[in-house]
Design a protein around this motif. Structure first.
Motif, PDB file in Angstrom:
ATOM      1  N   SER A  20       0.821  -1.211   0.000  1.00 44.70           N
ATOM      2  CA  SER A  20       0.000   0.000   0.000  1.00 44.70           C
ATOM      3  C   SER A  20       0.854   1.259   0.000  1.00 44.70           C
ATOM      4  O   SER A  20       0.316   2.371  -0.025  1.00 44.70           O
ATOM      5  CB  SER A  20      -0.921   0.022   1.227  1.00 44.70           C
ATOM      6  OG  SER A  20      -1.838  -1.046   1.188  1.00 44.70           O
ATOM      7  N   PRO A  47      -3.393   2.510  -0.571  1.00 45.89           N
ATOM      8  CA  PRO A  47      -3.889   1.285   0.067  1.00 45.89           C
ATOM      9  C   PRO A  47      -5.032   0.629  -0.681  1.00 45.89           C
ATOM     10  O   PRO A  47      -5.844   1.307  -1.322  1.00 45.89           O
ATOM     11  CB  PRO A  47      -4.357   1.786   1.440  1.00 45.89           C
ATOM     12  CG  PRO A  47      -4.724   3.209   1.197  1.00 45.89           C
ATOM     13  CD  PRO A  47      -3.760   3.718   0.170  1.00 45.89           C
ATOM     14  N   ASP A  48      -5.080  -0.700  -0.607  1.00 44.67           N
ATOM     15  CA  ASP A  48      -6.235  -1.410  -1.149  1.00 44.67           C
ATOM     16  C   ASP A  48      -7.380  -1.292  -0.141  1.00 44.67           C
ATOM     17  O   ASP A  48      -7.226  -0.731   0.942  1.00 44.67           O
ATOM     18  CB  ASP A  48      -5.894  -2.871  -1.453  1.00 44.67           C
ATOM     19  CG  ASP A  48      -5.367  -3.624  -0.233  1.00 44.67           C
ATOM     20  OD1 ASP A  48      -5.596  -3.154   0.913  1.00 44.67           O
ATOM     21  OD2 ASP A  48      -4.734  -4.668  -0.402  1.00 44.67           O
TER      22      ASP A  48
END
Length: 254
Positions: free
Chosen positions: A152, A168-169
């Motif tokens: 991320s 970030p996911d």
């Protein structure tokens, strides 16, 4: 004798193929060595999680796992084999492979402690108090884990805070939001920020209005959407803005 010519030619071609193969192998070995040397030097940091010995271990494992061809394609390294800054975190797959190499070469708890310290140090200029920042970062590092923090781009390949924007996911964003809301009173923090911008705002009235009208579940969805830049971010932003602006009007009414 005529039958011997094709046999001799075949033997000659075999020798040439072997020789060419040897040249390719030597070239690949040389490129790998260049990448490992450049990478080892780049990821060694006195403020990071890798000393020179650990960095060499990581570089060797990473290059062996991913391969020079993919490292070139994903721009982890330049055409000459030199390692690009934070190059291992360019793509999710290479970042995961890099994190695996890191965890194989260093003690995970020690690395997590160092990352936590670096993030806390980097949070000094944030709107969070030192106590709240420490709580938030401690929970985030523990729940997200080193691989997710790297992929991320919350931290760099050295384990130091990433000065560029994180990416970030959704799962990491959700963990970040959960950690934040566990550690701070977001209603109070938001009120403090709005009051600093609007000197006519009655902070007590504004805070009371927020607590009545904005459920924590909405804050959670909103913060996650902003962090992960999800498709529903505009709608959630509009919904939160509608409620906070209504509270602003109520708390500034004469």
């Amino acid at each position: 004798m005529k039958k011997a010519v094709p046999a001799a030619l075949g033997a000659l071609l075999l020798l040439l193929a072997t020789a060419c193969g040897g040249d390719d192998a030597d070239t690949n070995d040389a490129l790998n060595a260049t990448i490992i040397s450049s990478m080892s030097e780049a990821i060694t940091s006195p403020d990071g999680i890798l000393d020179a010995e650990a960095a060499a271990c990581v570089a060797n494992r990473f290059v062996d796992e991913v391969g020079a061809e993919e490292l070139l394609e994903t721009q982890v390294v330049s055409a000459d084999g030199s390692y690009n800054e934070n190059g291992a975190n360019v793509e999710a797959d290479t970042s995961r492979a890099y994190a695996d190499a890191v965890l194989a070469c260093v003690d995970e708890d020690a690395a997590a402690t160092k990352i936590r310290q670096n993030l806390i140090k980097g949070s000094a200029s944030s709107s969070l108090s030192p106590k709240d920042a420490t709580c938030f970062i401690t929970k985030l590092v523990a729940t997200a884990g080193i691989p997710n923090l790297m992929s991320s781009q919350v931290v760099t390949d050295t384990g130091e805070i990433n000065q560029n924007a994180a990416d970030p996911d959704l799962a990491t964003a959700e963990k970040s939001t959960a950690a934040l809301l566990e550690c701070i009173d977001y209603y109070a923090l938001y009120t403090k920020e709005r009051a600093a911008e609007n000197k006519d705002l009655d902070a007590a009235k504004f805070l009371a209005c927020l607590r009545r009208t904005v459920p924590e579940s909405l804050w959670s969805k909103f913060l996650t959407s902003v962090t992960a830049e999800t498709a529903d971010q505009p709608a959630l932003t509009a919904k939160v803005s509608e409620k906070t602006e209504a509270c602003t009007k109520l708390a500034t009414a004469k």
